[in-house]
Design an enzyme around this catalytic site. Structure first.
Site, short mmCIF file in Angstrom:
data_model
loop_
_atom_site.label_atom_id
_atom_site.label_comp_id
_atom_site.label_asym_id
_atom_site.label_seq_id
_atom_site.Cartn_x
_atom_site.Cartn_y
_atom_site.Cartn_z
N CYS A 66 -16.22 -20.62 49.19
CA CYS A 66 -14.98 -19.91 48.83
C CYS A 66 -14.21 -19.38 50.02
CB CYS A 66 -15.31 -18.79 47.86
SG CYS A 66 -16.25 -19.36 46.42
N HIS A 75 -9.19 -15.52 47.20
CA HIS A 75 -9.99 -16.51 46.45
C HIS A 75 -9.99 -16.13 44.98
CE1 HIS A 75 -13.24 -18.77 44.80
NE2 HIS A 75 -14.07 -17.74 44.79
N ASN A 108 -12.60 -21.08 38.60
CA ASN A 108 -13.01 -20.89 39.98
C ASN A 108 -13.40 -22.25 40.56
OD1 ASN A 108 -14.40 -20.40 42.38
ND2 ASN A 108 -15.41 -18.56 41.63
#
Length: 335
Positions: free
Chosen positions: A113, A260, A290
């Site tokens: 990430c 993120h 995500n």
């Protein structure tokens, strides 16, 4: 001489999995509450024969279809935790698959990430040191291949995607100062334990439970959600202030903060701690979820479509490692 982001494109797989789809598999879980709290309604999942390289190839083609000359690319940076093979590097395969020059540099780097912001900094360094002029930064992840079918939490959160970003030499210095952080003591908070050098893939691996009846094995992705939240909420607010100070800019002068896109609950927690207004803090993971290293470039691409004046934007990635990085960029037009 500086550098800038010239264009971004992204690619999702065709297969879309909604919360209604997951509800049929996990009938005792409240996905309506999940959607409201976490902010995810759907995610995209690769087919069994589809890989991150396939998605990266398609994202790159979208760049070239916009008029980017593929013969101008002189470096590939390929961020992934979903490589085609242990070796060779996937970046080398992509060079051949795209028909790029053989006189270019190409390598993979294994970050999740925080990977996109690391990649921007690497691209900036290559250009400013005159080792390259046009860098193709790829992010590509297929976490769905790493998640156990009974792991309701991770199947709900993570989706697959790839992005392609063109970083170019420019008289404008639009990629500013970046900062980094690492805490390897938390390596096991997000981990696939088996399958690499330390522990072999185990065909007889035991099924374990964590959280509220979530299941996983050591062959699959494990995430300690509470510990990841504690790490993020403890580190990222002060890190954001560090980036502002490093770039000698005030919080109020930032047009947009793009972190993120982990989940809406975590992002709103940090927004409130930093005292940033909603309109200056980007959250949009309803469709896609995500996607690990892909979330920032996807969000940046989406946000930039409404830009008509130069804007200063803070980008921050954080997660598996434990790792975090971020910096300041300026965007003058839609990407």
């Amino acid at each position: 001489m500086g550098c800038k982001i010239a264009a971004i494109e992204y690619c999702f797989p065709e297969k879309r999995v909604t919360n209604e789809d997951l509800q049929r598999e996990f009938p005792h879980y409240d996905f309506m509450n999940f959607e409201k709290k976490v902010g995810i309604y759907s995610r995209y999942i690769v087919q069994d024969t589809e890989t991150g390289l396939d998605l990266a190839y398609n994202a790159s083609l979208k760049l070239f279809e916009k008029g980017v000359d593929k013969n101008s690319i002189d470096y590939i940076l390929y961020c992934t935790q979903s490589p085609e093979y242990f070796l060779p590097t996937t970046a080398c395969i992509l060079q051949d698959k795209l028909g790029l020059s053989k006189g270019i540099g190409a390598f993979d780097f294994n970050l999740g990430c925080s990977g996109y912001t690391y990649g921007l900094s690497l691209g900036k360094a290559l250009i400013e040191s005159k080792q390259a002029k046009n860098v193709l930064l790829i992010t590509a992840e297929t976490y769905s291949k790493l998640i156990y079918k009974g792991d309701r939490t991770n199947r709900s959160i993570f989706g697959d995607a790839a992005t392609a970003t063109l970083i170019v030499e420019s008289e404008e210095n639009n990629i500013k100062e970046f900062a980094f952080g690492t805490d390897g003591s938390g390596y096991d908070k997000l981990i696939v334990k088996n399958g690499a050098s330390k522990y072999k893939y185990d065909n007889n691996c035991l099924v374990k439970e964590y959280g509220t009846k979530n299941k996983y094995t050591d062959n699959h992705l494990y995430m300690n959600g509470p510990e990841v939240f504690n790490f993020t909420s403890g580190v990222i607010p002060s890190f954001t202030k560090e980036i502002l100070a490093k770039n000698s800019i005030d919080k109020e002068d930032i047009s947009q903060y793009i972190f993120h896109q982990a989940n809406a609950f975590m992002l709103n927690f940090m927004r409130k701690r930093l005292k940033i207004e909603k309109e200056n803090f980007y959250i949009n993971l309803k469709d896609g979820g995500n996607t690990v290293s892909n979330t920032i470039p996807i969000a940046l691409k989406q946000y930039s479509q409404n830009i008509n004046i130069p804007e200063d934007i803070i980008l921050i990635g954080f997660g598996v490692g434990l790792s975090w990085s971020g910096g300041l960029i300026k965007i003058n037009n839609p990407l």
